[in-house]
Design a protein around this motif. Sequence first.
Motif, mmCIF file in Angstrom:
data_model
loop_
_atom_site.group_PDB
_atom_site.id
_atom_site.type_symbol
_atom_site.label_atom_id
_atom_site.label_comp_id
_atom_site.label_asym_id
_atom_site.label_seq_id
_atom_site.Cartn_x
_atom_site.Cartn_y
_atom_site.Cartn_z
ATOM 1 N N THR A 102 -16.478 -10.650 -7.932
ATOM 2 C CA THR A 102 -16.301 -9.405 -8.670
ATOM 3 C C THR A 102 -17.665 -8.743 -8.899
ATOM 4 O O THR A 102 -18.684 -9.428 -9.076
ATOM 5 N N SER A 103 -17.664 -7.443 -8.794
ATOM 6 C CA SER A 103 -18.864 -6.639 -9.023
ATOM 7 C C SER A 103 -19.960 -6.803 -7.954
ATOM 8 O O SER A 103 -21.110 -6.492 -8.202
ATOM 9 N N GLY A 105 -19.800 -5.208 -5.039
ATOM 10 C CA GLY A 105 -19.948 -3.948 -4.299
ATOM 11 C C GLY A 105 -18.938 -3.731 -3.182
ATOM 12 O O GLY A 105 -19.196 -2.939 -2.274
ATOM 13 N N LYS A 106 -17.767 -4.365 -3.279
ATOM 14 C CA LYS A 106 -16.750 -4.190 -2.224
ATOM 15 C C LYS A 106 -16.196 -2.766 -2.237
ATOM 16 O O LYS A 106 -16.163 -2.089 -1.214
ATOM 17 N N THR A 107 -15.771 -2.326 -3.435
ATOM 18 C CA THR A 107 -15.183 -0.987 -3.538
ATOM 19 C C THR A 107 -16.231 0.067 -3.200
ATOM 20 O O THR A 107 -15.943 1.048 -2.514
ATOM 21 N N TYR A 108 -17.448 -0.163 -3.662
ATOM 22 C CA TYR A 108 -18.541 0.774 -3.376
ATOM 23 C C TYR A 108 -18.707 0.910 -1.859
ATOM 24 O O TYR A 108 -18.846 2.003 -1.330
ATOM 25 N N ASN A 219 -17.558 -5.972 -14.615
ATOM 26 C CA ASN A 219 -17.458 -4.709 -13.879
ATOM 27 C C ASN A 219 -16.601 -3.718 -14.671
ATOM 28 O O ASN A 219 -15.438 -4.004 -14.980
ATOM 29 N N SER A 222 -13.287 -2.770 -12.451
ATOM 30 C CA SER A 222 -12.946 -3.914 -11.597
ATOM 31 C C SER A 222 -11.555 -3.726 -10.978
ATOM 32 O O SER A 222 -10.587 -3.425 -11.682
ATOM 33 N N SER A 223 -11.482 -3.911 -9.649
ATOM 34 C CA SER A 223 -10.174 -3.806 -8.983
ATOM 35 C C SER A 223 -9.354 -5.030 -9.356
ATOM 36 O O SER A 223 -9.809 -6.161 -9.156
HETATM 37 N N1 LIG Z 1 -25.047 -0.350 -2.696
HETATM 38 C C1 LIG Z 1 -24.942 -0.052 -3.986
HETATM 39 N N2 LIG Z 1 -25.814 0.788 -4.541
HETATM 40 C C2 LIG Z 1 -25.720 1.091 -5.836
HETATM 41 N N3 LIG Z 1 -24.791 0.601 -6.665
HETATM 42 C C3 LIG Z 1 -23.885 -0.235 -6.179
HETATM 43 C C4 LIG Z 1 -23.913 -0.620 -4.806
HETATM 44 N N4 LIG Z 1 -22.910 -1.474 -4.584
HETATM 45 C C5 LIG Z 1 -22.272 -1.610 -5.758
HETATM 46 N N5 LIG Z 1 -22.856 -0.879 -6.715
HETATM 47 C C6 LIG Z 1 -22.439 -0.787 -8.111
HETATM 48 O O1 LIG Z 1 -22.102 -2.096 -8.544
HETATM 49 C C7 LIG Z 1 -20.995 -2.070 -9.413
HETATM 50 C C8 LIG Z 1 -19.887 -2.966 -8.887
HETATM 51 O O2 LIG Z 1 -19.472 -2.468 -7.625
HETATM 52 P P1 LIG Z 1 -17.959 -2.496 -7.163
HETATM 53 O O3 LIG Z 1 -17.035 -1.992 -8.210
HETATM 54 O O4 LIG Z 1 -17.923 -1.849 -5.852
HETATM 55 O O5 LIG Z 1 -17.770 -4.066 -7.037
HETATM 56 P P2 LIG Z 1 -16.487 -4.835 -6.532
HETATM 57 O O6 LIG Z 1 -16.997 -5.934 -5.687
HETATM 58 O O7 LIG Z 1 -15.520 -3.921 -5.901
HETATM 59 O O8 LIG Z 1 -15.943 -5.456 -7.865
HETATM 60 P P3 LIG Z 1 -14.440 -5.889 -8.239
HETATM 61 O O9 LIG Z 1 -14.084 -7.016 -7.354
HETATM 62 O O10 LIG Z 1 -14.536 -6.305 -9.651
HETATM 63 O O11 LIG Z 1 -13.595 -4.698 -8.026
HETATM 64 C C9 LIG Z 1 -20.554 -0.624 -9.493
HETATM 65 O O12 LIG Z 1 -21.133 -0.061 -10.641
HETATM 66 C C10 LIG Z 1 -21.163 0.000 -8.261
HETATM 67 O O13 LIG Z 1 -21.414 1.393 -8.445
#
Ligand SMILES: Nc1ncnc2c1ncn2[C@@H]1O[C@H](COP(=O)(O)OP(=O)(O)OP(=O)(O)O)[C@@H](O)[C@H]1O
Length: 626
Positions: A102-103, A105-108, A219, A222-223
């Motif tokens: 989690t957190s 950066g997958k969704t990002y 996060n 968080s998804s």
């Molecule tokens: N390459 C990047 N540059 C800047 N910020 C980033 C980057 N990747 C991720 N972040 C930031 O990190 C945080 C977590 O990212 P994200 O929500 O994409 O994580 P996730 O893996 O999808 O988490 P979850 O599994 O909980 O959904 C967000 O605030 C996002 O904006």
Amino acid sequence: MSESIKVFVKIRPPIPDENKQSEIQKLSIQVLDNKQFEQQNQEDYMPILRLSRGLYEQKDYSFDNILGQNTTQDQVFNVVCNNLIDDALSGINRTILTYGQTSSGKTYTLFGPSSEPILSGRGDFSQINKTSGLLPRVCYSLFQQIQQQNIQAKIVLSYVQIYKDDVYDLLTQKMGPKLQFQNMQTPTMTKISVTSAQQVLQLITQAVQQRQVAATQMNAQSSRSHVIFQLHISTSNNYQSLLTLVDLAGSERVNRTLSSGERLEEAKKINQSLSCLGKCISALSTHQKHIPYRDCALTKILAESLSGNCRTFLIATVCPLESNFDESNSTLQFAQRCQKVTTKPKINEHMFEQLNKQQIDYNTDIQMTLKGEFGVENNVGFVKCQCPRCGVNLVAFDQDIDEQEYYQQTQIYDQNQDNELNYQHFTQNLDENQSNQSNSQEIIQNLQNEVITLQQQNQNLQKMLDQFLNGINTMTRCPDTRRLILQNINSEDTTQQQFDQPNTTRSILRESELTKYELPPPAPRYTQNHTSQNQVQFQQNENDDQLEIFAKKQNKNLKSQIIEEDEETVQLSINPNQYTNKPITLISSNELTYKQFQPPKLIQLKKNYPQVVYDKRTKTVEVDEQ
Ligand SMILES: Nc1ncnc2c1ncn2[C@@H]1O[C@H](COP(=O)(O)OP(=O)(O)OP(=O)(O)O)[C@@H](O)[C@H]1O
């Protein structure tokens, strides 16, 4: 042809909260030997990533590519989606999965930051921003390429989420009932025909409200569900493909996210389904016969992407701080296992159906007008109709349908689908076995060739041995000398003999070999005839040269005398008292000044003068005692 899942690692930069922490926490990830992007797509280049905690804990991993903290979204797209659209437009199924804690950066990576219009629903999504993720970039790139290549394409969108192991449509106005699987892998989801990137992104944006997202300790957005985006593409070139992008929910350690209540339940389900995915990947990477796809909805839907007709890429996302060492390590181990999994992408062809339905306006709320047929089948009422947007046939049965019967039928259906899938894997394994078998045959063929070469070499060696043994025969007529040589040969082989065969056998072999190769006695070139008791006549063999004969007994000169010498005959006399029963050799010597004589000659010898042997090599005549 089978190919491995390609794996990329994306390292997220520290985010504001962590920046404060990073003053006291060290970064745990280091990229070793990472080349420039232009060089990274070289086939054999595998950059190395070092994960470390403290001074002594260190692990190195290598992947198809490592996208460091400073990699821009544009660069991620160029590396990960290289050839993606070409493949999709030439009938090859493609899947991109994002996986990580989690957190991380997958969704990002897939959509962009939470402020991105397609996630926030605010702003202009009709253009790509610097921070836009892969999904909007893929959509724009796809439609752009269709236009550039001047092909006609029918594109159908489906968009679902898996929340607590149930599948929900994201293309309906509000969260509808969970979807049933129409077969083992495909839920009965809505499919909407689309004609532009904007249209796709608009539909995605409308679904934002339904996506299960919540704030956790780790996060803010968080998804809580896995999201699966699919474009079914068929082109006027008669190709058909499926483009799938998956944003998996992140694994989380409950003690770190401090989830409770609903969040805790969600976390358990997320971890459960990721663990199912992990089991499938483990089974696939170790070539197990049974792959437990049926254990959860996620793996059912991803079955084809994980081992079937699809070219699949995984983006493993990791957080940079040392406090995430364990989670990053487990993500990287999963990613490493994925590299061992192979899929079998192939070109899918089909007859292209012209789009003949009038353009439907999607800008307003989607209203479905169903025109259909009502009836009764097996005492159950039904309505059959066709979706005016995408042309999918829908059948709805009356609620009175016997649930038990329906359940049984579904079970049987699922079982059949299972069997079909297992059969596919069985045939895949069979293919692999066959290719292994053909490899073995090749190896056997090579070995046979090697045996033939060795046999030829053996024959050559045998010939050399023959020549050598002949040489021995030619060099010495003396049985003792021959025996001595053979003994020497045998004694050189003593170490070999320990493993080979007993010494005696070898000797016997050598002796018999010698006998076999023994030539008719070459010497004397002058055939010895006893013309009388003490007289030996030498007769020159055919083609022999002249011969000089001198007499010697051991090291002493033989005190023989020439009795008579004429053109034909030489007669030697030897003192009987001195030389009885001793070997006498006739040799070249200055002390006895014989001249060359022409055979046949007579040599007058002692009466029991036994055997005269001429040695061609030493040009001596040996006289053996009898
Ligand atoms: N390459 C990047 N540059 C800047 N910020 C980033 C980057 N990747 C991720 N972040 C930031 O990190 C945080 C977590 O990212 P994200 O929500 O994409 O994580 P996730 O893996 O999808 O988490 P979850 O599994 O909980 O959904 C967000 O605030 C996002 O904006």
